[in-house]
Design an enzyme around this catalytic site. Sequence first.
Site, PDB file in Angstrom:
ATOM      1  N   SER A 197     -47.692  74.323  33.130  1.00  0.00           N
ATOM      2  CA  SER A 197     -46.328  74.487  32.611  1.00  0.00           C
ATOM      3  C   SER A 197     -45.574  75.566  33.401  1.00  0.00           C
ATOM      4  CB  SER A 197     -46.322  74.771  31.108  1.00  0.00           C
ATOM      5  OG  SER A 197     -46.821  76.050  30.803  1.00  0.00           O
ATOM      6  N   LYS A 226     -48.177  82.719  23.813  1.00  0.00           N
ATOM      7  CA  LYS A 226     -48.251  82.471  22.381  1.00  0.00           C
ATOM      8  C   LYS A 226     -48.777  83.655  21.579  1.00  0.00           C
ATOM      9  CE  LYS A 226     -46.765  79.517  20.944  1.00  0.00           C
ATOM     10  NZ  LYS A 226     -45.550  78.664  20.711  1.00  0.00           N
TER      11      LYS A 226
HETATM   12  N1  PMP Z   1     -46.712  76.332  28.158  1.00  0.00           N
HETATM   13  C1  PMP Z   1     -47.912  76.435  27.552  1.00  0.00           C
HETATM   14  C2  PMP Z   1     -49.134  76.410  28.402  1.00  0.00           C
HETATM   15  C3  PMP Z   1     -47.982  76.529  26.160  1.00  0.00           C
HETATM   16  O1  PMP Z   1     -49.172  76.607  25.561  1.00  0.00           O
HETATM   17  C4  PMP Z   1     -46.777  76.522  25.412  1.00  0.00           C
HETATM   18  C5  PMP Z   1     -46.863  76.577  23.916  1.00  0.00           C
HETATM   19  N2  PMP Z   1     -46.988  75.295  23.324  1.00  0.00           N
HETATM   20  C6  PMP Z   1     -45.559  76.426  26.085  1.00  0.00           C
HETATM   21  C7  PMP Z   1     -45.571  76.342  27.456  1.00  0.00           C
HETATM   22  C8  PMP Z   1     -44.235  76.376  25.350  1.00  0.00           C
HETATM   23  O2  PMP Z   1     -43.955  77.499  24.570  1.00  0.00           O
HETATM   24  P1  PMP Z   1     -43.144  77.363  23.210  1.00  0.00           P
HETATM   25  O3  PMP Z   1     -44.074  76.811  22.169  1.00  0.00           O
HETATM   26  O4  PMP Z   1     -42.710  78.753  22.885  1.00  0.00           O
HETATM   27  O5  PMP Z   1     -41.999  76.443  23.447  1.00  0.00           O
END
Ligand code: PMP
Length: 456
Positions: free
Chosen positions: A270, A53
Amino acid sequence: MSHSALDTPTTRGTSLIDQIGNTPLVRLRRFEPKAGVEIYAKLEMRNPGGSVKDRAALAMVLEGERSGRLGPGRILLDATSGNTGIAYAMLGAARGHRVRLCVPSNVTPERKRLLRVYGADLVFTDPMEGSDGAIRQVRAIYEREPHRYFYPDQYSNPANWLAHFNSTGVEILEQTQGRITHFVAGLGTSGTFMGTGRRLKQDKPGVRLISVQPDSPLHGLEGLKHMESAIVPAIYDPTLADEDVRIETDEAHALIRRLAREEGLFVGPSSGAALAAAIRVACGLDEGVIVAIFPDGGDRYLSDPLWDVTPEEDATVTDAPIHLRIDEAQLTAIRRHGARTYPDECCGALLGPKPGEVTEAFPLDNTFPDERRRRFMVGPDEYRRAEARAAETGLQLVGFYHSHPDHPAEPSQFDLDHAWPNLSYLIVSVRQGQAKEARSWRLKADRSGFEEEFVC
Ligand code: PMP
């Protein structure tokens, strides 16, 4: 002010914002199911704020400064489940902006502390409402006093996905020398997926884009959204993805434990979901170069119960194979066997040169005395037949298969009670006589349950 640190990833300066992007790509050989398919992870934890991010937050802050919306004295206000907030807080400190964040009150203690370390002001929202509750709260605060705030709104701000169009996508093409064939990324705001995906499609139209979502609304994959049950981000366009893969929280957790133990790579949940999807994609290919985004590091989740593992469970993570490799012909034979014995369960032995590899599916008789529609048993005679076949062919007994008539291909309590360690249990679901999905399972060392293997 530099025009945009993200526009020029190769000509870096020495300021903090110049260190955002250009993250490393590491190959995960142990997770590759077959020669010819390469899996790479892009390690976004190596950004100065510790996550993917940083890229989007930087682009939004710079855009706010350029447009005047983030003028002197304005407070940067947004809703964030954590990583964007950390990035805003870091950048606010670095560039002299106050930052106010609405955060669900159940985010981890280390996250709250980290945000305060950078001097951000926190507004806690109802944990039951998740990130959507935080979004609603931000909108309410902003509507009351719009002149006080700069509300970048990462869910609707094109600068979010453009950050990835201008950096992440370009870097991946460079780092793979244009060899990438498949791109895998989770969906939160969807900025990473949309921006990187659009760049890849533009510069290499044959690339396939795979988005990743949790399989249910109540999940433990922080940062990801289950789109059907969430407020859908305005920047998200579901038609960009060639494929959308759903991952269970447990599967992602199991993979991040293995990544830490077996690769020395400590990442967040994630990333485990992205890896699970990448392996699934890999299983369906003969050749390919897959790149998965690993959004952040594991230390942000140290207090998560996923790390409350007992010593017995600790022992589970061994050299157990991640995949069950099985010939298409053998899998077809198992499916046919399941269809033939329907509505009873079929069973058989899995033979192969080593654990995790099946070259012969050897049918056995289900010797359970009754209730063969819901149970199977390999009696002593049948077991001896399987052993004799293994001896005759020079193969090992690497597991058993059976069918689940009109049930999902998931182990039952009966299966758990009767399974042995170190073997694969392949289950094929048969619905109304038609063989459907096949999944494979391995007993945990403490017998508390099964871990899934990828059938390749
Ligand atoms: N994984 C994590 C740990 C995140 O903090 C985020 C951001 N919300 C994402 C995945 C997904 O990224 P994006 O917001 O660009 O879809």
